[in-house]
Design a protein around this motif. Structure first.
Motif, mmCIF file in Angstrom:
data_model
loop_
_atom_site.group_PDB
_atom_site.id
_atom_site.type_symbol
_atom_site.label_atom_id
_atom_site.label_comp_id
_atom_site.label_asym_id
_atom_site.label_seq_id
_atom_site.Cartn_x
_atom_site.Cartn_y
_atom_site.Cartn_z
ATOM 1 N N THR A 186 31.757 -48.230 -25.595
ATOM 2 C CA THR A 186 30.539 -47.649 -24.991
ATOM 3 C C THR A 186 30.688 -46.126 -24.892
ATOM 4 O O THR A 186 31.676 -45.568 -25.361
ATOM 5 C CB THR A 186 30.325 -48.189 -23.558
ATOM 6 N N ASP A 187 29.721 -45.477 -24.224
ATOM 7 C CA ASP A 187 29.778 -44.017 -24.021
ATOM 8 C C ASP A 187 30.900 -43.622 -23.082
ATOM 9 O O ASP A 187 31.339 -42.478 -23.067
ATOM 10 C CB ASP A 187 28.469 -43.517 -23.391
ATOM 11 N N MET A 188 31.326 -44.603 -22.265
ATOM 12 C CA MET A 188 32.411 -44.353 -21.317
ATOM 13 C C MET A 188 33.726 -44.758 -21.966
ATOM 14 O O MET A 188 33.909 -45.906 -22.342
ATOM 15 C CB MET A 188 32.157 -45.193 -20.056
ATOM 16 N N VAL A 189 34.622 -43.800 -22.133
ATOM 17 C CA VAL A 189 35.929 -44.103 -22.721
ATOM 18 C C VAL A 189 36.863 -44.580 -21.613
ATOM 19 O O VAL A 189 37.022 -43.907 -20.591
ATOM 20 C CB VAL A 189 36.508 -42.842 -23.402
ATOM 21 N N THR A 190 37.459 -45.762 -21.804
ATOM 22 C CA THR A 190 38.342 -46.312 -20.773
ATOM 23 C C THR A 190 39.779 -46.308 -21.270
ATOM 24 O O THR A 190 40.065 -46.853 -22.347
ATOM 25 C CB THR A 190 37.926 -47.763 -20.427
ATOM 26 N N ILE A 191 40.673 -45.701 -20.504
ATOM 27 C CA ILE A 191 42.090 -45.674 -20.884
ATOM 28 C C ILE A 191 42.730 -46.999 -20.461
ATOM 29 O O ILE A 191 42.722 -47.362 -19.291
ATOM 30 C CB ILE A 191 42.823 -44.493 -20.208
ATOM 31 N N VAL A 206 35.418 -35.827 -25.215
ATOM 32 C CA VAL A 206 34.331 -36.694 -24.728
ATOM 33 C C VAL A 206 34.203 -36.519 -23.210
ATOM 34 O O VAL A 206 35.220 -36.429 -22.520
ATOM 35 C CB VAL A 206 34.575 -38.187 -25.062
ATOM 36 N N PRO A 207 32.969 -36.443 -22.698
ATOM 37 C CA PRO A 207 32.814 -36.122 -21.273
ATOM 38 C C PRO A 207 33.238 -37.247 -20.329
ATOM 39 O O PRO A 207 33.806 -36.975 -19.269
ATOM 40 C CB PRO A 207 31.312 -35.821 -21.129
ATOM 41 N N ASN A 208 32.953 -38.491 -20.706
ATOM 42 C CA ASN A 208 33.153 -39.584 -19.745
ATOM 43 C C ASN A 208 34.424 -40.367 -20.042
ATOM 44 O O ASN A 208 34.482 -41.135 -20.991
ATOM 45 C CB ASN A 208 31.958 -40.542 -19.788
ATOM 46 N N VAL A 209 35.421 -40.132 -19.221
ATOM 47 C CA VAL A 209 36.697 -40.832 -19.392
ATOM 48 C C VAL A 209 37.071 -41.478 -18.070
ATOM 49 O O VAL A 209 37.032 -40.833 -17.023
ATOM 50 C CB VAL A 209 37.832 -39.868 -19.816
ATOM 51 N N THR A 210 37.410 -42.766 -18.118
ATOM 52 C CA THR A 210 37.807 -43.447 -16.892
ATOM 53 C C THR A 210 39.075 -44.260 -17.172
ATOM 54 O O THR A 210 39.549 -44.310 -18.303
ATOM 55 C CB THR A 210 36.652 -44.336 -16.371
ATOM 56 N N TRP A 211 39.624 -44.869 -16.126
ATOM 57 C CA TRP A 211 40.849 -45.657 -16.276
ATOM 58 C C TRP A 211 40.545 -47.124 -16.045
ATOM 59 O O TRP A 211 39.718 -47.469 -15.200
ATOM 60 C CB TRP A 211 41.891 -45.215 -15.251
#
Ligand code: TXA
Ligand code: MG
Length: 354
Positions: A186-191, A206-211
């Motif tokens: 998705t647009d949200m990159v998840t580590i 990329v602006p949206n990075v989450t864990w």
């Protein structure tokens, strides 16, 4: 089975190693992170061999390795904008990208998940092998399940000798810990797994990075199934200390004096080693009287050197039968996050911030 080690393979040898992979055999090879145990990623029988040889749980999916970015197109349902951006910035390199899978990818590779992990390593040896194979190569780290990932061919040989036909020896791996894994569906990159490509580095692209919250909280089921398994801890009791060189040096120096009857493994930076020596000399003692095996990383560039030395140090501590392991960690920010993720597991959670 004889395990042949190939050093500096030439074009003919790459051709036969590629053929070996297409025929459903396993080939271990270096990447910039750790050594991989490769199999034809489109051949279910070959993939089964990986699970069997490693003793790996079959719900733990595999990363498909490709020689260049275009080669992922048949493997994924779509390449999202976030994936395109990160591929442009970090491939080839130590970043694994998770995307919705195509029909072509067998369920055995993804452990039944609808997504597939893909990675383009920057190691020239890995790229030459992947080009010669001409199929996506499924490759977990080339260790027995539950052991540290190998960063040299000799460590691969130690675990897999007699079980696979070929190992390519490319010397020590440059990075030393496994790739960063990100879900880009998705647009949200998840580590999903921290590595040497950090959250901040991803954010510059990329602006949206989450864990994955399970990594942050240490609770819940990780999105990368492999993160839930108990990881390697050396046989000796390991504790990781984080603080200034002076603080860590004094604490470790004190521990050494309190356990003078034990064999001790040290994994510390050079500045901290000086503090330890000063502490011991101040006590009127000599380093030589203790039974110490030490691995020292450079204080300057400490993250890179610690990553480079970590798994080899853990294996060496077992070879030397160290009973007590005293390690110096780093603050869990930037690259430190990936390092402390691995060190906390190796220490069974015994991490002390001084
Ligand atoms: O640096 C690396 O990534 C090394 C080198 C050899 O490329 N490979 C490696 O593979 O570390 P392995 O199998 O030891 O770890 C792969 C991790 C596991 O935690 C697995 O659960 C996760 O990737 N993974 C694989 N496919 C996935 C998927 N479709 N969704 C989520 N996680 C996935
Ligand atoms: Mg592994």
């Amino acid at each position: 089975m004889d395990t042949v080690i190939y050093k500096n393979p030439g074009p003919e040898e790459y051709n036969s190693l590629g053929q070996l992979l297409r025929n459903g055999e396993l080939v271990a090879f270096p990447t910039e992170t750790v050594y991989g145990l490769g199999a034809n990623g489109l051949d279910e029988n070959a993939i089964d061999k990986i699970y069997k040889v490693k003793g790996r749980p079959s719900d733990n999916p595999l990363i498909l390795h490709v020689p260049h970015a275009e080669a992922i197109e048949p493997l994924v349902a779509s390449v999202t904008d976030t994936a395109k951006a990160l591929i442009g910035a970090f491939w080839p390199g130590p970043l694994t990208i998770v995307l919705p899978k195509s029909e072509l990818v067998p369920k055995r590779v993804t452990g039944g998940l609808q997504k597939v992990a893909v990675r383009c390593p920057d190691s020239l040896i890995a790229q030459a092998l992947l080009r010669a194979a001409d199929v996506p190569v499924a490759a977990p780290s080339a260790n027995l399940s539950g052991r540290p990932s190998p960063t040299s061919a000799i460590r691969v040989y130690g675990d897999l000798q007699g079980k696979i036909p070929a190992i390519i020896d490319g010397g020590d791996c440059r990075v030393g810990i496994e790739s960063t894994i990100v879900d880009c569906s998705t647009d949200m990159v998840t580590i999903l797994r921290p590595g040497m490509i950090t959250e901040d580095m991803l954010r510059t692209i990329v602006p949206n990075v989450t864990w994955d919250t399970s990594i942050v909280n240490g609770q819940g089921i990780p999105l990368a199934p492999g993160m839930k398994y108990k990881h390697y801890a050396p046989r000796g009791t390991m504790t990781t200390y984080v603080g200034s060189s002076q603080q860590v040096g004094q604490t470790i120096g004190n521990e050494i004096c309190n356990h003078s009857h034990k064999s001790i493994g040290l994994l510390v930076s050079d500045h901290t080693m000086e503090e330890i020596e000063a502490f011991i000399v101040n006590r009127g003692l000599q380093m030589e009287t203790f039974n110490i095996f030490s691995v020292i990383y450079k204080t300057n560039h400490n993250h890179e050197h610690l990553a480079h030395s970590l798994y080899e140090a853990l294996l060496a501590f077992d070879s030397y039968d160290t009973e007590l392991i005293l390690a110096e960690g780093v603050h869990p920010i930037g690259h430190g996050r990936a390092l402390m993720n691995r060190m906390e597991k190796a220490s069974n959670g015994r991490v002390i911030f001084i």
